[in-house]
Each structure stands twice: as structure tokens, then as C-alpha cells.
Write an enzyme that holds these catalytic residues in place. Sequence first.
Site, short mmCIF file in Angstrom:
data_model
loop_
_atom_site.label_atom_id
_atom_site.label_comp_id
_atom_site.label_asym_id
_atom_site.label_seq_id
_atom_site.Cartn_x
_atom_site.Cartn_y
_atom_site.Cartn_z
N SER A 142 11.35 32.37 8.21
CA SER A 142 11.45 30.95 8.55
C SER A 142 10.96 30.12 7.38
O SER A 142 10.15 30.60 6.57
CB SER A 142 10.58 30.65 9.79
OG SER A 142 10.42 29.25 9.99
N TYR B 35 3.12 31.56 15.15
CA TYR B 35 4.52 31.67 14.70
C TYR B 35 4.56 31.63 13.17
O TYR B 35 5.19 32.48 12.53
CB TYR B 35 5.36 30.54 15.29
CG TYR B 35 6.80 30.56 14.84
CD1 TYR B 35 7.74 31.31 15.54
CD2 TYR B 35 7.22 29.85 13.72
CE1 TYR B 35 9.07 31.35 15.12
CE2 TYR B 35 8.53 29.89 13.30
CZ TYR B 35 9.46 30.64 14.00
OH TYR B 35 10.77 30.68 13.59
#
Length: 265
Positions: free
Chosen positions: A150, A163
Site C-alpha cells: 500500500s 494496517y
Amino acid sequence: MNGVTGPDSGDMNISGNTIFIPGATSGIGLALAQQLAARGNTVIVGGRRQELLTTIAAENPALDTVRIDTTDADSIRSAAATVLAKHPDLDVLVTMAGIMRVEDWTAPAGFLDTAEATVTTNLLGPIRLIAAFIEHLQTRPDATIMTVSSGLAFTPLRVTPTYNATKAAIHMLSESLRLQLADTTVQVLELEPPSVRTALMPGQETSDFAMPLDDFVTEVMQLIETQPEATEIQVENVKFLRYAEARGEYDQVVSTLNRRDPHGH
């Protein structure tokens, strides 16, 4: 995918592969599966919910499906055996499954379960998946592991600390595996999405900040085809986050990200 061995390897052969994508019952995973199947690949979609898999199979006859819960080590082993028995020519694994949840670490009783679930899904899941397929992939003449990190692996979003951490770990895992597998037939690609209009987070599907899903997948396919030497698949939208530190703009980008969009990944 076939043909990506370095800068002298020529354009990637993006068809003729057999590809397993666990975590592809919606969002980026499903859109990517559909695009890859349309290019002449055999694609197996994995997911936890059988009803979703049944619907996907009915609506996409070109896709095969298998039930897998990537938070469960036994389920991963069982699904891997099923996939390899039916598709012994499997040569691409895409570790797509992931979750993204808000955490408040100022209230300790409220974040630990979420943090542990995020590590299990986003980090242990890919590790277990790669472990289940790595021996097989090394028997193939040309194989690929595609991990999914990400933009938040490189620039943190305040509300999703675990995350961010798991995606940073996936980035470094990808870098390390690429070194270990350098003398094998297995290459490692890392897909680095920006915020994309999916249901990963509440409100993200309608976020003006997030990239339209079709645009993202189209650009990803173009990059895979035209940049065979790439080890990281980066659409233009993610470079704001990916290279913030290299540009000397880390503090400014962190500030902008956390002021601008509560969902941006």
C-alpha cells in the site's frame, strides 16, 4: 507473470498463466481477476464466503473458484492442495486478501482485537500462502509471487496504525524474498495501491480522494505489460505517498494525507 526476469527480458507475456488470487471476491482482487482472465489466463478466485464464490462463478464463467479463509492456517493448506490438484500448472500467486480498520490506541481496550486481526489477515495470511505454494512455484519454468502492500507502507495514515505496519512489513518481506529467490525461477512483484474506490473502508467507494477502481486496474495492467523490469507496480497516484521521504517531503505529505482524507490508503 511469464517473462519478467529483468530489463533485458522484453515485454511481459501477460497471457497463458495460471493464477490464484485469494481475497478476490470483491474490489481490486475481483477486478484484477476479471482483467487477467480476459487476457487469456486461467484465474482461480479464492474467498471465505461460499455464496459470493457461487455468484462470481455464475457471472464470470471464465473464473474458477475455491473457498479459502486466509486467517486460518488449515484452510490455507487445504485450499492450496485443492488448487494444485486441479491446476498443477499454477505459476502465479497473488496474495490479495487484506483488511483495513480504524484503531484508537489512546483507548487500549478498544484496539487490540482489531490490531491482532489485522496482523493475522494482512501479514500472517500472505506468509502462510507463500509457504503453501513456494515449493510448487519453484518447479515451474517461470513463476511469480505478487504481494500487495500500500502507499501507506511508506506514509502513515493516523487512524490505521496496524494496517500501515502490516503493509510496511509486506514491502520488506517482498524485498527480502526477491533476494532469496533471485537464483530461482520465481520472481516477486509488489503491487502498491493508493486509495482506490472499494469497500475496504466505510465511505471509500464514494471518496473523491480515492482512485476509480477501473482506472486503477487498467493502469496496473498497462504497467505489467510495458514495464517488465519493474519489481514494484506503482500507478501514478501512489507516488505521492511512495516517494515522499525520497523527495524530502515526508512531513508535509504526512500532514496533507491526514488532513485530506480519513480513508486514503
